[in-house]
Design a protein around this motif. Structure first.
Motif, PDB file in Angstrom:
ATOM      1  N   LEU A   1      -6.041   0.650   6.455  1.00 35.57           N
ATOM      2  CA  LEU A   1      -6.579   0.173   7.739  1.00 35.57           C
ATOM      3  C   LEU A   1      -7.450   1.239   8.397  1.00 35.57           C
ATOM      4  O   LEU A   1      -8.449   0.942   9.032  1.00 35.57           O
ATOM      5  CB  LEU A   1      -5.440  -0.205   8.695  1.00 35.57           C
ATOM      6  CG  LEU A   1      -4.695  -1.508   8.401  1.00 35.57           C
ATOM      7  CD1 LEU A   1      -3.568  -1.691   9.398  1.00 35.57           C
ATOM      8  CD2 LEU A   1      -5.643  -2.694   8.438  1.00 35.57           C
TER       9      LEU A   1
ATOM     10  N   ARG B   1       1.790  -4.119   0.862  1.00 32.79           N
ATOM     11  CA  ARG B   1       1.972  -3.873   2.283  1.00 32.79           C
ATOM     12  C   ARG B   1       1.626  -2.422   2.626  1.00 32.79           C
ATOM     13  O   ARG B   1       0.909  -2.139   3.586  1.00 32.79           O
ATOM     14  CB  ARG B   1       3.433  -4.166   2.637  1.00 32.79           C
ATOM     15  CG  ARG B   1       3.740  -4.132   4.098  1.00 32.79           C
ATOM     16  CD  ARG B   1       5.253  -4.102   4.333  1.00 32.79           C
ATOM     17  NE  ARG B   1       5.510  -3.624   5.669  1.00 32.79           N
ATOM     18  CZ  ARG B   1       5.688  -4.419   6.702  1.00 32.79           C
ATOM     19  NH1 ARG B   1       5.697  -5.708   6.566  1.00 32.79           N
ATOM     20  NH2 ARG B   1       5.865  -3.896   7.906  1.00 32.79           N
TER      21      ARG B   1
ATOM     22  N   LEU C   1      -2.089  -1.827   2.336  1.00 34.07           N
ATOM     23  CA  LEU C   1      -2.810  -2.446   3.454  1.00 34.07           C
ATOM     24  C   LEU C   1      -2.775  -1.523   4.673  1.00 34.07           C
ATOM     25  O   LEU C   1      -3.807  -1.212   5.280  1.00 34.07           O
ATOM     26  CB  LEU C   1      -2.177  -3.803   3.799  1.00 34.07           C
ATOM     27  CG  LEU C   1      -2.804  -4.563   4.966  1.00 34.07           C
ATOM     28  CD1 LEU C   1      -4.243  -4.938   4.653  1.00 34.07           C
ATOM     29  CD2 LEU C   1      -2.018  -5.823   5.295  1.00 34.07           C
ATOM     30  N   ILE C   2      -1.586  -1.073   4.996  1.00 36.54           N
ATOM     31  CA  ILE C   2      -1.440  -0.239   6.189  1.00 36.54           C
ATOM     32  C   ILE C   2      -2.200   1.080   6.001  1.00 36.54           C
ATOM     33  O   ILE C   2      -2.897   1.549   6.905  1.00 36.54           O
ATOM     34  CB  ILE C   2       0.056  -0.011   6.501  1.00 36.54           C
ATOM     35  CG1 ILE C   2       0.671  -1.356   6.929  1.00 36.54           C
ATOM     36  CG2 ILE C   2       0.240   1.039   7.578  1.00 36.54           C
ATOM     37  CD1 ILE C   2       2.172  -1.360   7.051  1.00 36.54           C
TER      38      ILE C   2
END
Lengths: 465, 465
Positions: A24, A17, A20-21
């Motif tokens: 971005l 998680r 991923l952030i």
């Protein structure tokens, strides 16, 4: 509210998680472009590929990222089959592969190829000798999963890979259920995996094709990912997937040991707590986090609802979530009871307390469903009368009724005929073919066989007890 | 550091980013499952499908989410072609489609189908009459992009869709470049789009198939997404994509108006600031945010590096980012100059100041490249001598040199021959076929034609000025 369906999809790992952030903002540009945003994206992609290749146990150049595990299997099978077209068009798969492998095999058959489906034992495991015997001079490809998604049975991959290598046949391993735990052993040729099974995000699959494997990508050309996966690279998801894989692997040994104990506890306790239950899957060769059992006289879907209401999310090979009413092809291939089937697959971090609570809730949930279905309680009452002959003394018409109803009606009716006589159950539910013999073996009655009927089939059972 | 390559990939829209992060915790489970995590995922997916369908202008049941725009095009074309196989195996595409459409056409040809490629005018636009004439009794499918990705020219989609409907031929529209701005008008049958072009995340494409369109999904079966897209649904990305689409559409009118002015400013100023530049693409029918121009005597890749060093990220149809050395098929189909090609595509929020800074930097970047290539400055010097005859008075050997070198050598050599005489340029660079005639028209010299040569071709030019 415990979620016990990790084998279907795992919640996002916190490390995935975070990755991923974080990516971005860095990974949205086209990695094929020459400007700084493109170069940054390329660097992220290259680093992710190296880390993933290390976890898989292959060279970075052998690894492509696809948009899902299903796509990895479909493209891997199609490319390997086409690459070996000169050798022949024969494909070998195990009978318990994931539906995406079986669908690829069906497509190959529609396209004029031939397919052999290697059977499994009652535990769901292939025999290496039998797999070897299925390989022919015209075999282009063989497929074997590293572990089964429904019952958790692991396969003898290293041995089968060795056998395939000797025969000159490439082996495709669907490693979806084991990639988060350990590398696939042995000398495989093609490997597919899926990130959301190990706590990565959806939208990322792995396709590894070992150097020296003849491989001809199918479908429209695309320059990306060595021509093996079409479409713009999803770099933030790829970065997250690989970060999640590394995190999962770092915790794998300790977590596997811990979950194995919890699963062992379920395997033991469930047969003590719930009458007429069968734990399925190989007792020794199995995933650390999966246990599957089937409950006599229970409708799988009703039991899922009952457990969901009690706060537990589990899966079932006999539920009707899929569009067909047929029982799971895995349970059928194993020849085990399919009714009232429950798969418990523990996500990482599951606590012993959650498992105890589940064991506390399960017996009530099963008996609630059985009560609603008016299932017979306990074993068949002893009878003193005796009879013989093969013609049915009684025929139970269960046409149009879904399992477990035909089995329940059989169990009730059999007490009305003398020991030694035959009872026929008419049923047009595919699951009856599996569940009536399974009931007979659990109840020590004799399954005589099946006869064609105007609708469905007549299943013949001789009362023995 | 302005990024001016939105047509390639847009940075994530803040609304999409927020939606992605918010749905990571809600959308990871399998939406086909019956327990609460599955139901929650299903609700998110259903809501996203409804909102996306509204933006597309179709019914939710007509819309599938794919893993990319490329996949949407590939599966859309394959399904529509197979669905109409009884009508025939002829496919019509425009010559300027995105490579994913052309690759689908190539695959169709390899598979035994036939393909007509409809030409475009110098602005990159198809003529409706010509498109209509390409439709035959055995045409299974026609494909036309809503707007071109390299030069920004929009196509007469509504008219072409009407023509196709009259002919009973389904039209597939690749709407990748316009979906974020507006719905595709007209009576199309199949539509494909890509989320990362409108500020959604990578990993999401749209495939709409209007009811009544014959459609037979190809490849291995998969139950998800009406059988039109294989693999586990990527729900957080789908939710983010749709949120980004709605946000983009809400700002579209105002932002289009604003960006159109900035693009207009580039179109005008670039020809004033940079000598020997040609703005390409239709001056009227075009996207609001894209402007493309080509610079004589300039190597596109060198110019990209120069601009990157100055802090601007742009794209080029003549750079060698792709694996081939051929100039862009779009510029070739338009018959315009390909050398020194630059595409500026402004992302939402680009400021007027950034555009002015770009215009400030561009002339120096172009002349730096030209200086390094020792390009001739200004027009060809007047000559008083005159000659005639078709045999070359001089042959320039540019074999093994990449454009723009052959053009630069031509421009230098031509001053050495009398007006009226012919000069031959030997070149084996494909771009010369495009760029030598383009140079002639810019320099008012006469392009005589092309002759076969032992290596490459001889391009004949008569000195006229």
């Amino acid at each position: 509210m415990p979620y016990f369906d990790a084998a279907s999809s795992a919640p996002l790992h916190p490390v995935a998680r975070q990755a991923l952030i974080a990516s971005l903002d860095e990974g949205w540009a086209d990695p094929a472009r020459l400007y700084r945003e493109g170069r940054r994206a390329r660097m992220l992609l290259d680093a992710a590929r190296e880390a993933a290749a290390e976890a898989v146990g292959c060279a970075p150049g052998e690894l492509s990222f696809t948009s899902s595990g299903t796509t990895a299997v479909h493209r891997g099978a199609a490319g390997a089959l086409a690459g070996r077209r000169r050798a022949g068009r024969h494909l070998v798969v195990s009978a318990v592969e994931h539906s995406c492998v079986l669908h690829a095999a069906d497509a190959h058959e529609r396209d004029g190829g031939t397919v052999s489906r290697v059977t499994v034992d009652r535990g769901g495991r292939v025999a290496v000798t039998e797999f070897r015997e299925a390989l022919r001079a015209d075999t282009a490809l063989a497929c074997l999963q590293s572990a089964n998604h429904e019952v958790g049975t692991t396969q003898p991959i290293a041995e089968v890979a060795g056998t395939c290598r000797e025969a000159g046949v490439p082996l495709l391993v669907d490693a979806a259920q084991t990639m988060g735990w350990e590398p696939v052993p042995g000398d495989w040729s093609v490997l597919a995996a899926s990130a959301h099974k190990w706590g990565g995000p959806a939208g990322v699959g792995l396709l590894a094709v070992r150097r020296g494997t003849r491989f001809a990508p199918q479908g429209p050309a695309d320059e990306r990912e060595s021509g093996r996966a079409a479409g713009f690279e999803n770099i933030p998801a790829v970065v997250a997937a690989v970060a999640g894989l590394r995190a999962a692997r770092a915790e794998a040994d300790a977590e596997a040991q811990r979950l194995r104990k919890l699963v062992e506890r379920v395997r033991t306790r469930v047969t003590e707590l719930v009458p007429d239950v069968e734990v399925v899957g190989d007792p020794r060769h199995r995933l650390p986090h999966v246990v599957t059992f089937s409950c006599l006289y229970v409708d799988g879907e009703a039991l899922l609802h009952e457990l969901d209401r009690a706060g537990f999310s589990v899966s079932s090979g006999s539920s009707c979530t899929s569009s067909t009413l047929e029982p799971s092809h895995v349970l059928r291939a194993m020849g085990v009871l399919s009714e009232g089937n429950v798969r418990v697959s523990l996500p990482r971090g599951t606590s012993a307390e959650e498992v105890e609570r589940f064991l506390g809730v399960l017996p009530g949930a099963v008996s609630a469903v059985r009560e609603r279905l008016e299932a017979p309680a306990g074993p068949v009452a002893r009878s003193r009368a005796e009879a013989s002959g093969d013609e049915p003394a009684l025929t139970v018409d269960s046409l149009g009724k879904r399992c477990p109803i035909p089995v329940i009606e059989l169990a009730k009716a059999i007490t009305g005929v003398p020991v030694g006589s035959v009872i026929a159950v008419l049923s047009d539910d595919e699951a009856a073919r599996l569940d009536i013999p399974a009931w007979c073996s659990m109840r020590r009655q004799e399954y005589v066989g099946e006869r064609a009927a105007e609708r469905g089939a007549a299943y013949l059972v001789r009362r023995r007890a």
